[in-house]
Design a protein around this motif. Sequence first.
Motif, PDB file in Angstrom:
ATOM      1  N   ALA A  10       0.824  -1.217   0.000  1.00 44.54           N
ATOM      2  CA  ALA A  10       0.000   0.000   0.000  1.00 44.54           C
ATOM      3  C   ALA A  10       0.853   1.260   0.000  1.00 44.54           C
ATOM      4  O   ALA A  10       1.856   1.351   0.703  1.00 44.54           O
ATOM      5  CB  ALA A  10      -0.935  -0.003   1.196  1.00 44.54           C
ATOM      6  N   GLY A  11       0.459   2.219  -0.813  1.00 40.20           N
ATOM      7  CA  GLY A  11       1.134   3.511  -0.873  1.00 40.20           C
ATOM      8  C   GLY A  11       2.330   3.563  -1.806  1.00 40.20           C
ATOM      9  O   GLY A  11       3.026   4.573  -1.861  1.00 40.20           O
ATOM     10  N   THR A  12       2.596   2.497  -2.562  1.00 38.10           N
ATOM     11  CA  THR A  12       3.791   2.487  -3.409  1.00 38.10           C
ATOM     12  C   THR A  12       3.499   2.800  -4.879  1.00 38.10           C
ATOM     13  O   THR A  12       4.424   2.884  -5.672  1.00 38.10           O
ATOM     14  CB  THR A  12       4.514   1.123  -3.331  1.00 38.10           C
ATOM     15  N   THR A  13       2.238   2.971  -5.237  1.00 42.60           N
ATOM     16  CA  THR A  13       1.911   3.354  -6.618  1.00 42.60           C
ATOM     17  C   THR A  13       1.443   4.806  -6.623  1.00 42.60           C
ATOM     18  O   THR A  13       1.150   5.384  -5.576  1.00 42.60           O
ATOM     19  CB  THR A  13       0.820   2.446  -7.217  1.00 42.60           C
ATOM     20  N   SER A  14       1.360   5.412  -7.791  1.00 39.43           N
ATOM     21  CA  SER A  14       0.967   6.824  -7.869  1.00 39.43           C
ATOM     22  C   SER A  14      -0.532   6.983  -7.639  1.00 39.43           C
ATOM     23  O   SER A  14      -1.330   6.111  -7.971  1.00 39.43           O
ATOM     24  CB  SER A  14       1.348   7.401  -9.229  1.00 39.43           C
ATOM     25  N   TYR A  15      -0.906   8.116  -7.052  1.00 38.71           N
ATOM     26  CA  TYR A  15      -2.303   8.421  -6.751  1.00 38.71           C
ATOM     27  C   TYR A  15      -2.692   9.762  -7.365  1.00 38.71           C
ATOM     28  O   TYR A  15      -1.972  10.740  -7.237  1.00 38.71           O
ATOM     29  CB  TYR A  15      -2.535   8.486  -5.237  1.00 38.71           C
ATOM     30  N   ALA A  16      -3.843   9.779  -8.005  1.00 40.06           N
ATOM     31  CA  ALA A  16      -4.332  11.022  -8.608  1.00 40.06           C
ATOM     32  C   ALA A  16      -5.524  11.582  -7.846  1.00 40.06           C
ATOM     33  O   ALA A  16      -5.860  12.755  -8.001  1.00 40.06           O
ATOM     34  CB  ALA A  16      -4.726  10.765 -10.066  1.00 40.06           C
ATOM     35  N   THR A  17      -6.166  10.778  -7.023  1.00 38.54           N
ATOM     36  CA  THR A  17      -7.404  11.216  -6.378  1.00 38.54           C
ATOM     37  C   THR A  17      -7.296  11.455  -4.876  1.00 38.54           C
ATOM     38  O   THR A  17      -8.232  11.942  -4.270  1.00 38.54           O
ATOM     39  CB  THR A  17      -8.523  10.180  -6.613  1.00 38.54           C
ATOM     40  N   ARG A  18      -6.191  11.088  -4.264  1.00 37.67           N
ATOM     41  CA  ARG A  18      -6.016  11.320  -2.834  1.00 37.67           C
ATOM     42  C   ARG A  18      -4.546  11.394  -2.475  1.00 37.67           C
ATOM     43  O   ARG A  18      -3.691  10.958  -3.233  1.00 37.67           O
ATOM     44  CB  ARG A  18      -6.713  10.253  -2.010  1.00 37.67           C
ATOM     45  N   ALA A  19      -4.289  11.964  -1.294  1.00 38.01           N
ATOM     46  CA  ALA A  19      -2.908  12.131  -0.840  1.00 38.01           C
ATOM     47  C   ALA A  19      -2.290  10.783  -0.498  1.00 38.01           C
ATOM     48  O   ALA A  19      -2.942   9.922   0.094  1.00 38.01           O
ATOM     49  CB  ALA A  19      -2.864  13.044   0.379  1.00 38.01           C
ATOM     50  N   LYS A  20      -1.036  10.603  -0.867  1.00 36.18           N
ATOM     51  CA  LYS A  20      -0.335   9.341  -0.614  1.00 36.18           C
ATOM     52  C   LYS A  20      -0.291   9.006   0.874  1.00 36.18           C
ATOM     53  O   LYS A  20      -0.412   7.846   1.248  1.00 36.18           O
ATOM     54  CB  LYS A  20       1.079   9.420  -1.183  1.00 36.18           C
ATOM     55  N   LYS A  21      -0.182  10.015   1.719  1.00 27.40           N
ATOM     56  CA  LYS A  21      -0.115   9.771   3.168  1.00 27.40           C
ATOM     57  C   LYS A  21      -1.390   9.109   3.694  1.00 27.40           C
ATOM     58  O   LYS A  21      -1.383   8.466   4.725  1.00 27.40           O
ATOM     59  CB  LYS A  21       0.155  11.064   3.932  1.00 27.40           C
ATOM     60  N   ASN A  22      -2.500   9.247   2.962  1.00 28.57           N
ATOM     61  CA  ASN A  22      -3.769   8.661   3.401  1.00 28.57           C
ATOM     62  C   ASN A  22      -3.918   7.189   3.014  1.00 28.57           C
ATOM     63  O   ASN A  22      -4.901   6.568   3.375  1.00 28.57           O
ATOM     64  CB  ASN A  22      -4.944   9.448   2.830  1.00 28.57           C
ATOM     65  N   VAL A  23      -2.981   6.653   2.257  1.00 25.57           N
ATOM     66  CA  VAL A  23      -3.106   5.264   1.813  1.00 25.57           C
ATOM     67  C   VAL A  23      -1.952   4.368   2.245  1.00 25.57           C
ATOM     68  O   VAL A  23      -2.029   3.161   2.082  1.00 25.57           O
ATOM     69  CB  VAL A  23      -3.267   5.172   0.272  1.00 25.57           C
ATOM     70  N   GLU A  24      -0.902   4.945   2.800  1.00 24.41           N
ATOM     71  CA  GLU A  24       0.219   4.143   3.250  1.00 24.41           C
ATOM     72  C   GLU A  24      -0.144   3.455   4.569  1.00 24.41           C
ATOM     73  O   GLU A  24      -0.543   4.102   5.524  1.00 24.41           O
ATOM     74  CB  GLU A  24       1.462   5.009   3.460  1.00 24.41           C
ATOM     75  N   ALA A  25      -0.044   2.141   4.600  1.00 26.53           N
ATOM     76  CA  ALA A  25      -0.345   1.399   5.813  1.00 26.53           C
ATOM     77  C   ALA A  25       0.407   0.074   5.783  1.00 26.53           C
ATOM     78  O   ALA A  25       0.364  -0.651   4.796  1.00 26.53           O
ATOM     79  CB  ALA A  25      -1.842   1.141   5.927  1.00 26.53           C
TER      80      ALA A  25
END
Length: 70
Positions: A10-25
Motif C-alpha cells: 500500500a502507498g507504493t503506486t501513484s495516486y491522482a485522487t487522494r494524498a499518498k499519506k492517506n493510503v500508506e499502511a
Amino acid sequence: MAAIRQWHPAGTTSYATRAKKNVEAVGRWEFTGGLASEKLRAKYLGKSVSHYFKRGNTNPVFYVNAKTGT
C-alpha cells in the motif's frame, strides 16, 4: 481475463485522487491493472453479493475463494 496485473505494498503506486499519506499502511496491499474483459464484467457487474453477508456482520470485507500465500 483478470484485470489485476500486479500487487504492491500500500502507498507504493501513484495516486491522482487522494494524498499518498492517506493510503500508506503497513500490512495493506493495492493493485495495478486495467478494465476487465466484457465477459468478466458481464458476469459480476450489477450482481448482488448480499448472500455473502450474514445479518449482524460488522466487517465490510468478505473474502470468497481467496487463495493464501501458504
